[in-house]
Design a protein around this motif. Structure first.
Motif, PDB file in Angstrom:
ATOM      1  N   ASP A   1       0.821  -0.997  -0.021  1.00  0.00           N
ATOM      2  CA  ASP A   1       0.215  -0.062   0.077  1.00  0.00           C
ATOM      3  C   ASP A   1       1.452   1.426  -0.332  1.00  0.00           C
ATOM      4  OD1 ASP A   1      -1.443   1.947   0.933  1.00  0.00           O
ATOM      5  OD2 ASP A   1      -2.764   1.311   1.775  1.00  0.00           O
ATOM      6  N   ALA A   2       1.189   1.962  -0.902  1.00  0.00           N
ATOM      7  CA  ALA A   2       1.384   3.327  -1.058  1.00  0.00           C
ATOM      8  C   ALA A   2       1.554   4.213   0.279  1.00  0.00           C
ATOM      9  CB  ALA A   2       0.996   4.298  -2.442  1.00  0.00           C
ATOM     10  N   SER A   3       0.678   4.019   1.236  1.00  0.00           N
ATOM     11  CA  SER A   3       0.757   5.327   1.941  1.00  0.00           C
ATOM     12  C   SER A   3       0.869   4.640   3.438  1.00  0.00           C
ATOM     13  CB  SER A   3      -1.256   5.431   2.499  1.00  0.00           C
ATOM     14  OG  SER A   3      -1.917   3.828   2.705  1.00  0.00           O
ATOM     15  N   ASP A   4       1.225   3.048   3.272  1.00  0.00           N
ATOM     16  CA  ASP A   4       1.784   2.455   4.821  1.00  0.00           C
ATOM     17  C   ASP A   4       3.488   2.759   4.988  1.00  0.00           C
ATOM     18  OD1 ASP A   4       2.544   0.517   6.166  1.00  0.00           O
ATOM     19  OD2 ASP A   4       1.695  -1.021   5.829  1.00  0.00           O
ATOM     20  N   ARG A   5       4.119   3.727   4.990  1.00  0.00           N
ATOM     21  CA  ARG A   5       5.284   3.497   5.040  1.00  0.00           C
ATOM     22  C   ARG A   5       6.075   3.055   6.271  1.00  0.00           C
ATOM     23  NH1 ARG A   5       6.231   6.860   0.196  1.00  0.00           N
ATOM     24  NH2 ARG A   5       8.416   7.744   2.257  1.00  0.00           N
ATOM     25  N   ARG A   6       5.467   2.456   7.359  1.00  0.00           N
ATOM     26  CA  ARG A   6       6.274   1.792   7.925  1.00  0.00           C
ATOM     27  C   ARG A   6       6.540   0.798   7.226  1.00  0.00           C
ATOM     28  NH1 ARG A   6       9.599   0.967  10.851  1.00  0.00           N
ATOM     29  NH2 ARG A   6       9.802  -0.585  12.805  1.00  0.00           N
TER      30      ARG A   6
ATOM     31  N   TRP B   1      -4.809   3.812  -9.096  1.00  0.00           N
ATOM     32  CA  TRP B   1      -6.071   4.627  -8.957  1.00  0.00           C
ATOM     33  C   TRP B   1      -7.373   3.119  -8.854  1.00  0.00           C
ATOM     34  CZ3 TRP B   1      -7.570   8.871  -6.246  1.00  0.00           C
ATOM     35  CH2 TRP B   1      -8.350   9.084  -5.457  1.00  0.00           C
ATOM     36  N   PRO B   2      -8.025   3.379  -7.742  1.00  0.00           N
ATOM     37  CA  PRO B   2      -8.236   4.434  -6.874  1.00  0.00           C
ATOM     38  C   PRO B   2      -7.232   3.546  -5.482  1.00  0.00           C
ATOM     39  CG  PRO B   2      -9.670   2.558  -6.513  1.00  0.00           C
ATOM     40  CD  PRO B   2      -9.773   2.423  -7.998  1.00  0.00           C
ATOM     41  N   GLN B   3      -6.536   2.615  -5.732  1.00  0.00           N
ATOM     42  CA  GLN B   3      -5.467   2.366  -4.936  1.00  0.00           C
ATOM     43  C   GLN B   3      -4.020   1.991  -4.744  1.00  0.00           C
ATOM     44  OE1 GLN B   3      -6.826  -1.236  -2.279  1.00  0.00           O
ATOM     45  NE2 GLN B   3      -5.723  -0.623  -0.275  1.00  0.00           N
ATOM     46  N   ALA B   4      -3.313   3.520  -4.976  1.00  0.00           N
ATOM     47  CA  ALA B   4      -1.851   3.040  -5.391  1.00  0.00           C
ATOM     48  C   ALA B   4      -1.551   1.860  -4.711  1.00  0.00           C
ATOM     49  CB  ALA B   4      -1.732   4.494  -5.335  1.00  0.00           C
ATOM     50  N   ARG B   5      -0.701   1.062  -5.462  1.00  0.00           N
ATOM     51  CA  ARG B   5       0.530   0.477  -4.535  1.00  0.00           C
ATOM     52  C   ARG B   5       1.899   0.280  -5.191  1.00  0.00           C
ATOM     53  NH1 ARG B   5      -2.764  -2.846  -1.679  1.00  0.00           N
ATOM     54  NH2 ARG B   5      -0.597  -4.231  -1.238  1.00  0.00           N
ATOM     55  N   ILE B   6       2.872   0.327  -4.115  1.00  0.00           N
ATOM     56  CA  ILE B   6       4.016   0.512  -4.987  1.00  0.00           C
ATOM     57  C   ILE B   6       4.958  -1.101  -4.922  1.00  0.00           C
ATOM     58  CG2 ILE B   6       4.562   2.650  -4.957  1.00  0.00           C
ATOM     59  CD1 ILE B   6       6.253   2.201  -1.846  1.00  0.00           C
ATOM     60  N   GLY B   7       6.076  -0.847  -5.154  1.00  0.00           N
ATOM     61  CA  GLY B   7       7.518  -2.163  -5.620  1.00  0.00           C
ATOM     62  C   GLY B   7       8.138  -1.706  -5.112  1.00  0.00           C
TER      63      GLY B   7
ATOM     64  N   TYR C   1      17.437   3.224 -11.063  1.00  0.00           N
ATOM     65  CA  TYR C   1      18.196   4.637 -11.457  1.00  0.00           C
ATOM     66  C   TYR C   1      17.678   6.248 -11.229  1.00  0.00           C
ATOM     67  CZ  TYR C   1      22.695   1.855 -12.525  1.00  0.00           C
ATOM     68  OH  TYR C   1      23.467   0.508 -12.587  1.00  0.00           O
ATOM     69  N   GLY C   2      16.229   5.973 -11.612  1.00  0.00           N
ATOM     70  CA  GLY C   2      15.298   6.404 -11.242  1.00  0.00           C
ATOM     71  C   GLY C   2      14.693   7.132 -10.350  1.00  0.00           C
ATOM     72  N   THR C   3      13.820   8.373  -9.896  1.00  0.00           N
ATOM     73  CA  THR C   3      12.880   8.486  -8.439  1.00  0.00           C
ATOM     74  C   THR C   3      11.788   8.349  -9.459  1.00  0.00           C
ATOM     75  OG1 THR C   3      15.232   9.831  -7.660  1.00  0.00           O
ATOM     76  CG2 THR C   3      12.654  10.321  -7.315  1.00  0.00           C
ATOM     77  N   LEU C   4      11.013   7.673  -8.171  1.00  0.00           N
ATOM     78  CA  LEU C   4       9.697   7.157  -9.019  1.00  0.00           C
ATOM     79  C   LEU C   4       8.741   8.730  -8.457  1.00  0.00           C
ATOM     80  CD1 LEU C   4       7.367   5.669  -9.817  1.00  0.00           C
ATOM     81  CD2 LEU C   4       6.747   5.287  -6.835  1.00  0.00           C
ATOM     82  N   LYS C   5       8.075   8.980  -9.242  1.00  0.00           N
ATOM     83  CA  LYS C   5       7.408  10.162  -9.007  1.00  0.00           C
ATOM     84  C   LYS C   5       6.036  10.054  -9.527  1.00  0.00           C
ATOM     85  CE  LYS C   5       6.259  15.379  -9.392  1.00  0.00           C
ATOM     86  NZ  LYS C   5       6.535  17.106  -9.970  1.00  0.00           N
ATOM     87  N   GLN C   6       5.131   9.502  -8.769  1.00  0.00           N
ATOM     88  CA  GLN C   6       3.344   9.270  -9.966  1.00  0.00           C
ATOM     89  C   GLN C   6       2.633  10.155 -10.930  1.00  0.00           C
ATOM     90  OE1 GLN C   6       0.268   8.501 -11.302  1.00  0.00           O
ATOM     91  NE2 GLN C   6      -0.049  10.118  -9.404  1.00  0.00           N
ATOM     92  N   MET C   7       2.810  10.177 -12.112  1.00  0.00           N
ATOM     93  CA  MET C   7       2.410  10.875 -12.414  1.00  0.00           C
ATOM     94  C   MET C   7       1.001  10.489 -13.815  1.00  0.00           C
ATOM     95  SD  MET C   7       6.218  12.873 -14.087  1.00  0.00           S
ATOM     96  CE  MET C   7       7.044  11.562 -13.842  1.00  0.00           C
ATOM     97  N   HIS C   8       0.237   9.585 -13.685  1.00  0.00           N
ATOM     98  CA  HIS C   8      -0.437   8.614 -14.280  1.00  0.00           C
ATOM     99  C   HIS C   8      -2.032   8.890 -13.652  1.00  0.00           C
ATOM    100  CE1 HIS C   8       2.719   6.243 -16.085  1.00  0.00           C
ATOM    101  NE2 HIS C   8       2.166   6.336 -16.949  1.00  0.00           N
ATOM    102  N   PHE C   9      -2.077   9.457 -11.900  1.00  0.00           N
ATOM    103  CA  PHE C   9      -3.292   8.988 -12.334  1.00  0.00           C
ATOM    104  C   PHE C   9      -3.705  10.477 -10.754  1.00  0.00           C
ATOM    105  CE2 PHE C   9      -2.167   5.773 -10.082  1.00  0.00           C
ATOM    106  CZ  PHE C   9      -2.174   6.294  -8.297  1.00  0.00           C
TER     107      PHE C   9
END
Length: 218
Positions: A66-71, A115-121, A210-218
């Motif tokens: 979950d993108a909001s789960d910083r822990r 969207w609506p529940q962004a997830r990251i890896g 090598y890059g930095t993720l910035k969400q630019m799709h929604f």
């Protein structure tokens, strides 16, 4: 008297209805705060990790988070600290499996679901393969008539069908978003986008590395 009694009953019904609504709202807030506190205080990993490979380069990739789960991201980084070492089971030059000590050089973040529940890896990469991928050129189809994307130790350059450079960015400034297609930003607001190139999964992986993720799709 009957009118007065009816009015009292109506008022009582309204008060009960409003009271129930307040209790529901309090419950939502309470459990939301409780869930947030549990996430922040979590000590157990909810993600799994698997070893993958691009070309001859191994890396460790997490399951979706979950993108909001910083822990959970903190726990991943604590498990694989920059400079830390671990042992992987890899195929050696003779084609046999052998254990090899490797050292974490960087952690990549990527978009796994939108969207609506962004997830990251999250991905752990290793010092033993730093910059071994360059130079690399990939055919793409994108905006501004882009037909090729070239990667080197300095950054990324996109050229059109006449081999004219139409966009470039250093790795330190490069922003990417890997959704249904790939969007790249140079940190100044200028972006390009192109389709995922068929048969070339290494391009996306190198942008993540090598890059930095910035969400630019929604």
């Amino acid at each position: 008297m009957l009118r007065y009694s009816s009015s009292v009953d109506d008022d009582l019904g309204i008060l009960i209805f409003l009271g129930a609504g307040v209790l529901v709202l309090i419950g939502i807030v309470f459990f939301g705060v409780l869930s947030s506190r549990r996430k922040k205080a979590a000590t157990q990993r909810t993600f799994t990790v698997r070893q993958q490979i691009i070309g001859e380069q191994p890396f460790l990739a997490s399951s979706d988070l979950d993108a909001s789960d910083r822990r959970q991201e903190e726990l991943f980084r604590e498990t694989y600290p920059i400079g830390g070492s671990l042992v992987l089971n890899l195929v050696d030059a003779e084609g046999a499996w052998a254990e090899r000590e490797v050292h974490v050089s960087r952690i990549g973040r990527s978009l796994r679901a939108g969207w609506p529940q962004a997830r990251i890896g999250l991905t752990a990469y290793f010092r033993e393969w730093e910059n071994t991928e360059f130079p690399a050129v990939f055919p793409v189809k994108g905006t501004d008539r882009i037909t090729t994307v070239e990667l080197d130790e300095g950054g990324v350059t996109a050229s059109d069908d006449r081999n004219a450079v139409v966009w470039s960015a250093q790795w330190s400034a490069l922003l990417f978003s890997n959704g249904s297609d790939i969007v790249l930003g140079d940190g100044t607001g200028k972006t390009i986008r192109f389709d995922h190139p068929d048969g070339h999964p290494a391009l996306e992986e190198l942008l993540i590395k090598y890059g930095t993720l910035k969400q630019m799709h929604f």
